[in-house]
Design a protein around this motif. Structure first.
Motif, PDB file in Angstrom:
ATOM      1  N   GLY A  49       0.786  -1.231   0.000  1.00  0.00           N
ATOM      2  CA  GLY A  49       0.000   0.000   0.000  1.00  0.00           C
ATOM      3  C   GLY A  49       0.813   1.272   0.000  1.00  0.00           C
ATOM      4  O   GLY A  49       0.254   2.365  -0.129  1.00  0.00           O
ATOM      5  N   LYS A  50       2.150   1.188   0.133  1.00  0.00           N
ATOM      6  CA  LYS A  50       2.995   2.384   0.140  1.00  0.00           C
ATOM      7  C   LYS A  50       3.549   2.619  -1.260  1.00  0.00           C
ATOM      8  O   LYS A  50       4.201   1.738  -1.828  1.00  0.00           O
ATOM      9  CB  LYS A  50       4.145   2.235   1.132  1.00  0.00           C
ATOM     10  N   VAL A  51       3.297   3.808  -1.794  1.00  0.00           N
ATOM     11  CA  VAL A  51       3.752   4.148  -3.145  1.00  0.00           C
ATOM     12  C   VAL A  51       5.259   4.370  -3.131  1.00  0.00           C
ATOM     13  O   VAL A  51       5.779   5.168  -2.348  1.00  0.00           O
ATOM     14  CB  VAL A  51       3.029   5.404  -3.664  1.00  0.00           C
ATOM     15  N   GLN A  52       5.965   3.662  -3.997  1.00  0.00           N
ATOM     16  CA  GLN A  52       7.423   3.778  -4.074  1.00  0.00           C
ATOM     17  C   GLN A  52       7.874   4.638  -5.251  1.00  0.00           C
ATOM     18  O   GLN A  52       8.833   5.388  -5.137  1.00  0.00           O
ATOM     19  CB  GLN A  52       8.048   2.373  -4.176  1.00  0.00           C
ATOM     20  N   GLU A  53       7.188   4.503  -6.386  1.00  0.00           N
ATOM     21  CA  GLU A  53       7.481   5.329  -7.553  1.00  0.00           C
ATOM     22  C   GLU A  53       6.180   5.957  -8.032  1.00  0.00           C
ATOM     23  O   GLU A  53       5.124   5.329  -7.985  1.00  0.00           O
ATOM     24  CB  GLU A  53       8.099   4.490  -8.676  1.00  0.00           C
ATOM     25  N   CYS A  54       6.289   7.199  -8.517  1.00  0.00           N
ATOM     26  CA  CYS A  54       5.046   7.902  -8.858  1.00  0.00           C
ATOM     27  C   CYS A  54       5.305   8.972  -9.921  1.00  0.00           C
ATOM     28  O   CYS A  54       6.428   9.482 -10.050  1.00  0.00           O
ATOM     29  CB  CYS A  54       4.462   8.563  -7.597  1.00  0.00           C
ATOM     30  N   GLN A  78       5.990  15.117 -14.130  1.00  0.00           N
ATOM     31  CA  GLN A  78       7.163  14.940 -13.268  1.00  0.00           C
ATOM     32  C   GLN A  78       7.189  13.504 -12.747  1.00  0.00           C
ATOM     33  O   GLN A  78       6.281  13.066 -12.049  1.00  0.00           O
ATOM     34  CB  GLN A  78       7.133  15.913 -12.096  1.00  0.00           C
ATOM     35  N   SER A  79       8.242  12.765 -13.094  1.00  0.00           N
ATOM     36  CA  SER A  79       8.354  11.366 -12.679  1.00  0.00           C
ATOM     37  C   SER A  79       9.382  11.222 -11.560  1.00  0.00           C
ATOM     38  O   SER A  79      10.456  11.845 -11.600  1.00  0.00           O
ATOM     39  CB  SER A  79       8.745  10.486 -13.872  1.00  0.00           C
ATOM     40  N   HIS A  80       9.043  10.418 -10.570  1.00  0.00           N
ATOM     41  CA  HIS A  80       9.948  10.076  -9.466  1.00  0.00           C
ATOM     42  C   HIS A  80      10.159   8.563  -9.535  1.00  0.00           C
ATOM     43  O   HIS A  80       9.373   7.788  -8.978  1.00  0.00           O
ATOM     44  CB  HIS A  80       9.339  10.475  -8.122  1.00  0.00           C
ATOM     45  N   LEU A  81      11.212   8.149 -10.250  1.00  0.00           N
ATOM     46  CA  LEU A  81      11.446   6.728 -10.496  1.00  0.00           C
ATOM     47  C   LEU A  81      12.814   6.313  -9.948  1.00  0.00           C
ATOM     48  O   LEU A  81      13.740   7.137  -9.872  1.00  0.00           O
ATOM     49  CB  LEU A  81      11.381   6.425 -11.995  1.00  0.00           C
ATOM     50  N   ILE A  82      12.922   5.051  -9.559  1.00  0.00           N
ATOM     51  CA  ILE A  82      14.176   4.522  -9.019  1.00  0.00           C
ATOM     52  C   ILE A  82      15.024   3.983 -10.172  1.00  0.00           C
ATOM     53  O   ILE A  82      14.575   3.162 -10.969  1.00  0.00           O
ATOM     54  CB  ILE A  82      13.904   3.391  -8.007  1.00  0.00           C
ATOM     55  N   GLU A  83      16.244   4.495 -10.252  1.00  0.00           N
ATOM     56  CA  GLU A  83      17.215   4.007 -11.231  1.00  0.00           C
ATOM     57  C   GLU A  83      18.468   3.589 -10.467  1.00  0.00           C
ATOM     58  O   GLU A  83      19.169   4.428  -9.904  1.00  0.00           O
ATOM     59  CB  GLU A  83      17.542   5.082 -12.268  1.00  0.00           C
ATOM     60  N   GLU A 116      19.191   4.999  -6.580  1.00  0.00           N
ATOM     61  CA  GLU A 116      18.761   6.363  -6.272  1.00  0.00           C
ATOM     62  C   GLU A 116      17.459   6.701  -7.005  1.00  0.00           C
ATOM     63  O   GLU A 116      17.082   6.059  -7.986  1.00  0.00           O
ATOM     64  CB  GLU A 116      19.841   7.364  -6.690  1.00  0.00           C
ATOM     65  N   TYR A 117      16.784   7.716  -6.481  1.00  0.00           N
ATOM     66  CA  TYR A 117      15.622   8.275  -7.163  1.00  0.00           C
ATOM     67  C   TYR A 117      16.099   9.280  -8.198  1.00  0.00           C
ATOM     68  O   TYR A 117      17.002  10.095  -7.930  1.00  0.00           O
ATOM     69  CB  TYR A 117      14.699   8.986  -6.176  1.00  0.00           C
ATOM     70  N   VAL A 118      15.486   9.220  -9.363  1.00  0.00           N
ATOM     71  CA  VAL A 118      15.753  10.204 -10.416  1.00  0.00           C
ATOM     72  C   VAL A 118      14.449  10.937 -10.710  1.00  0.00           C
ATOM     73  O   VAL A 118      13.425  10.308 -10.975  1.00  0.00           O
ATOM     74  CB  VAL A 118      16.285   9.536 -11.692  1.00  0.00           C
ATOM     75  N   LYS A 140      16.332  17.028 -15.386  1.00  0.00           N
ATOM     76  CA  LYS A 140      16.598  15.750 -14.723  1.00  0.00           C
ATOM     77  C   LYS A 140      17.446  15.982 -13.489  1.00  0.00           C
ATOM     78  O   LYS A 140      18.409  16.745 -13.517  1.00  0.00           O
ATOM     79  CB  LYS A 140      17.314  14.793 -15.691  1.00  0.00           C
ATOM     80  N   THR A 141      17.045  15.332 -12.384  1.00  0.00           N
ATOM     81  CA  THR A 141      17.780  15.456 -11.123  1.00  0.00           C
ATOM     82  C   THR A 141      18.096  14.069 -10.585  1.00  0.00           C
ATOM     83  O   THR A 141      17.190  13.262 -10.370  1.00  0.00           O
ATOM     84  CB  THR A 141      16.956  16.228 -10.072  1.00  0.00           C
ATOM     85  N   ASN A 142      19.379  13.796 -10.369  1.00  0.00           N
ATOM     86  CA  ASN A 142      19.795  12.570  -9.690  1.00  0.00           C
ATOM     87  C   ASN A 142      19.917  12.886  -8.208  1.00  0.00           C
ATOM     88  O   ASN A 142      20.806  13.626  -7.786  1.00  0.00           O
ATOM     89  CB  ASN A 142      21.131  12.084 -10.241  1.00  0.00           C
ATOM     90  N   THR A 143      19.001  12.345  -7.409  1.00  0.00           N
ATOM     91  CA  THR A 143      18.943  12.713  -5.994  1.00  0.00           C
ATOM     92  C   THR A 143      20.067  12.094  -5.178  1.00  0.00           C
ATOM     93  O   THR A 143      20.387  12.597  -4.090  1.00  0.00           O
ATOM     94  CB  THR A 143      17.592  12.292  -5.378  1.00  0.00           C
ATOM     95  N   GLY A 144      20.659  10.986  -5.656  1.00  0.00           N
ATOM     96  CA  GLY A 144      21.708  10.326  -4.889  1.00  0.00           C
ATOM     97  C   GLY A 144      21.200   9.640  -3.642  1.00  0.00           C
ATOM     98  O   GLY A 144      21.984   9.291  -2.748  1.00  0.00           O
ATOM     99  N   SER A 145      19.894   9.439  -3.570  1.00  0.00           N
ATOM    100  CA  SER A 145      19.295   8.855  -2.369  1.00  0.00           C
ATOM    101  C   SER A 145      18.168   7.904  -2.749  1.00  0.00           C
ATOM    102  O   SER A 145      17.498   8.087  -3.761  1.00  0.00           O
ATOM    103  CB  SER A 145      18.742   9.966  -1.471  1.00  0.00           C
ATOM    104  N   LEU A 146      17.963   6.887  -1.917  1.00  0.00           N
ATOM    105  CA  LEU A 146      16.833   5.981  -2.096  1.00  0.00           C
ATOM    106  C   LEU A 146      15.644   6.388  -1.236  1.00  0.00           C
ATOM    107  O   LEU A 146      14.696   5.626  -1.086  1.00  0.00           O
ATOM    108  CB  LEU A 146      17.249   4.538  -1.764  1.00  0.00           C
TER     109      LEU A 146
END
Length: 472
Positions: A155-160, A177-182, A185-187, A222-228
């Motif tokens: 039930g917890k959204v991980q990518e959106c 705006q996409s928040h996806l795990i690559e 890290e989140y990109v 594009k932003t590489n957040t460097g974090s999960l």
């Protein structure tokens, strides 16, 4: 524009489009303009139909307002145990008008089922090697129709993916705006579409094209957040989604009470028509309509007077006939009150939330005893809201650290919700004062609890005699 065609072309999987049609239905009830219901036809008996607008009580709007005011209002306090971090977080929340926008989006959450808060760095100063030196923390707010979960677990959204509509020079655009795990890290990636009418997909703009448009000039592609750790927060009502059990989105507070809303509006419209059609009328013989000099004997704009036909039998009924129809006010009132109680019960407020009587103002103790259903409902919704607020604060702290602020990421966060409507706060406060006098509660604990301060702030703000007691 059909955003799902764009997702399909990009190979993006999200929730089925049918669920978003359900969200639009809930929004139509909130706005009081429901397809195939708000307008109806009545046969006139002469081969034609009269189009009528159904009068509405607007209870979907009222329910949404009430739950928003109970969950997040000016009495809710957010406290961090690290004073500097506490002050910084409150500065960011204030600059983003969170208490105003937060309440607004609690109402949106009530009728769309889901909202999201997305902190981000605006006007960021980035060095050539990608190090962020400065920026301003802002918060984007998004409601249900613009939230598209891509992956989730328990039930917890991980990518959106989030969409933001814009209008520039009367042309419509959609920021995606996409928040996806690559990898690890989140990109975060931004795209702009030129919105097309109907079911068309829309035209994707190149970066050099959308940078010419004011809303997107300073947007980072594009932003590489460097974090999960995600940089968005999903907030929904704590109600099981029985519209689509396989997706993590929430449902409207009245999603399972649509039939009751229909019945209430039908009864209210009937009540309105009862007075409209049942008003008093006076039928007057034609010879009484004018004075001897030919001037009208009655005000022509007064709708109570009706002229009788020339062949009217005056010997049987007289020159003036008074017709005063009986109104079924008691029957309508009882039906509406019964369904208001049922609506209140269905939406978790207990059976008496919207019952109107002459019993006067109830005390807080009476409210507790009569609204245990509402108490449990509010506490249930606060579970998700508390987690959402804490997650939002953690993201603000992380972004603050990124731009060089000396903040404590492990600060303990306390959310004190306003339960004054469902708890006897005055009685509780008097009991705490007695506990302080008896030495059971320390003075700084009392002040921290009732004045929304940290223990350190409360200790500093105590009167001198109490500070002496604390030191001893």
């Amino acid at each position: 524009m059909n955003i799902f065609n764009y997702f399909k072309r990009k190979g993006i999987d999200t929730i089925d489009a049918s669920f978003y049609r359900k969200i639009q239905e809930w929004i139509s009830w909130y706005k009081g303009n429901v397809r195939n219901f708000s307008f109806y036809k009545i046969y006139t008996g002469r081969g034609t139909y009269k189009r009528c607008e159904r009068k509405s009580m607007g209870m979907a709007k009222k329910l949404s307002e009430d739950i928003a005011d109970l969950l997040l209002n000016e009495r809710v306090t957010i406290t961090l145990d690290d004073e500097h971090t506490n002050d910084y977080v409150h500065k960011i929340l204030k600059s983003n008008q969170f208490m105003v926008q937060g309440n607004d989006y609690q109402e949106r959450k009530a009728y769309t089922g889901t909202v999201a808060y997305i902190p981000f760095l605006d006007s960021a100063d980035v060095t050539e090697d990608g190090v962020i030196q400065s920026g301003v923390i802002k918060i984007n707010y998004v409601d249900g129709p613009n939230i598209f979960p891509v992956s989730w677990n328990n039930g917890k959204v991980q990518e959106c993916i989030f969409t933001f509509p814009h209008t520039v020079n009367r042309k419509k655009y959609i920021q995606i705006q996409s928040h996806l795990i690559e990898g690890d890290e989140y990109v975060i990636e931004n795209t702009v579409l030129r919105s097309m009418s109907g079911s068309q997909e829309g035209t994707e703009l190149k970066e050099e094209e959308w940078r010419q448009l004011k809303p997107f000039m300073n947007m980072v592609k594009k932003t590489n957040t460097g974090s999960l750790e995600p940089q968005f927060v999903i907030d929904r009502l704590n109600i099981t989604n029985n519209a689509d059990a396989n997706n993590p989105m929430g449902i409207a507070i009245f999603a399972n009470a649509i039939d009751v809303l229909k019945k209430l509006d039908t009864e209210y419209d009937s009540y309105y028509n009862e007075f409209l059609l049942g008003r008093k009328r006076i039928f007057v013989a034609p010879e009484l309509l004018y004075n001897i000099d030919g001037t009208p004997a009655f005000d022509p704009d007064d709708g109570i007077f009706y002229s009788l036909p020339e062949d009217y039998d005056k010997s049987q009924e007289g020159l003036i006939k008074d017709v005063d129809m009986n109104l079924r006010t008691e029957e309508h009132s009882k039906a509406i009150n019964d369904d208001l109680n049922y609506l209140s019960l269905k939406c978790g407020f207990g059976p008496k939330r919207y019952k109107f009587d002459s019993s006067g103002v109830k005390t807080a103790t009476e409210i507790i005893s009569e609204n245990s259903d509402m108490y449990r409902m509010i506490k249930k919704h606060e579970i998700i809201l508390e987690d959402a607020l804490k997650e939002l604060i953690r993201i603000i702290i992380r972004l603050g650290i990124v731009i060089g602020e000396q903040l404590n990421p492990d600060s303990d966060i306390t959310i004190d919700f306003d339960d004054s409507i469902i708890e006897d706060k005055e009685t509780e406060r008097k009991q705490d004062m007695q506990d302080v006098s008896a030495g059971i509660m320390r003075p700084e604990e009392y002040r921290a609890k009732w004045y929304g301060e940290t223990i350190e702030q409360a200790r500093e703000n105590l009167p001198e005699q109490n500070q002496v007691m604390v030191m001893e």
